[in-house]
Design an enzyme around this catalytic site. Structure first.
Site, PDB file in Angstrom:
ATOM      1  CG  HIS A  59      -1.959  -0.989   1.252  1.00  0.00           C
ATOM      2  ND1 HIS A  59      -3.052  -0.881   2.074  1.00  0.00           N
ATOM      3  CD2 HIS A  59      -2.130  -2.137   0.546  1.00  0.00           C
ATOM      4  CE1 HIS A  59      -3.858  -1.918   1.875  1.00  0.00           C
ATOM      5  NE2 HIS A  59      -3.311  -2.692   0.948  1.00  0.00           N
ATOM      6  CD  GLU A  61      -1.661   4.345   3.284  1.00  0.00           C
ATOM      7  OE1 GLU A  61      -2.793   4.823   3.448  1.00  0.00           O
ATOM      8  OE2 GLU A  61      -1.437   3.389   2.503  1.00  0.00           O
ATOM      9  CB  CYS A  89      -6.364  -0.442   5.450  1.00  0.00           C
ATOM     10  SG  CYS A  89      -4.665  -1.008   5.212  1.00  0.00           S
ATOM     11  CB  CYS A  92      -1.776   1.531   6.183  1.00  0.00           C
ATOM     12  SG  CYS A  92      -1.468   0.765   4.576  1.00  0.00           S
TER      13      CYS A  92
END
Length: 161
Positions: A59, A61, A89, A92
């Site tokens: 992701h 991040e 999420c 993350c």
């Protein structure tokens, strides 16, 4: 701590995060971009790479956290601020807390999997040892990128995302 006021410098970093999200979109990735800043300087920037790297962890991040740790030669990112186009999420948010990032600023809520204000409130959970400040700054451009991307997937019946 939910704020909507945005300082001039924060706007600059949010614009950079949006540019990263646009790069992701052009590569067929979910359009999420992120920028990590310390003392007003960009440490790292990146976007989702799950599809191109075949890695569920990539992701935006996590990508910027990994780059920053390598650059700073330290897993602790004390004093850093993460600017991202989508609410983090659970994975993350956990990575953000583990990296000791001070604050997160995000542009779009994730009603399906958001771990900051939408589905969960991990940064406000007093049972967790790491506190992270956060600001939600609604931005239609971030929301539109995501909506357009998933509309394209539905039209083209792609299920690989």
């Amino acid at each position: 701590m939910l704020k909507i006021e945005v300082k001039k410098m924060e706007k600059k970093f949010l614009e950079l995060a949006l540019k990263e999200a646009e790069k992701a979109m052009k590569k067929g990735e979910v359009p999420v971009g992120a920028v990590l800043v310390k003392d007003g300087n960009v440490i790292s920037k990146g976007y989702n790479l799950r599809i191109s790297k075949n890695n569920a962890l990539y992701h935006a991040e996590v990508v910027v956290i990994e780059k920053a740790c390598k650059k700073l030669k330290n897993w602790r990112l004390d004093g850093c601020v993460l600017y991202t186009t989508l609410e983090p999420c659970i994975m993350c948010a956990g990575a953000i807390m583990q990296a000791r990032i001070k604050k997160v600023v995000f542009l779009a809520k994730d009603e399906k999997a958001g771990a900051v204000v939408s589905k969960y409130n991990l940064f406000d959970d007093n049972k967790l040892p790491f506190k992270v400040e956060y600001s939600y700054v609604p931005d239609e451009r971030a929301e539109k990128l995501l909506k357009d991307f998933f509309k394209f997937l539905r039209i083209n019946k792609r299920r690989d995302v």
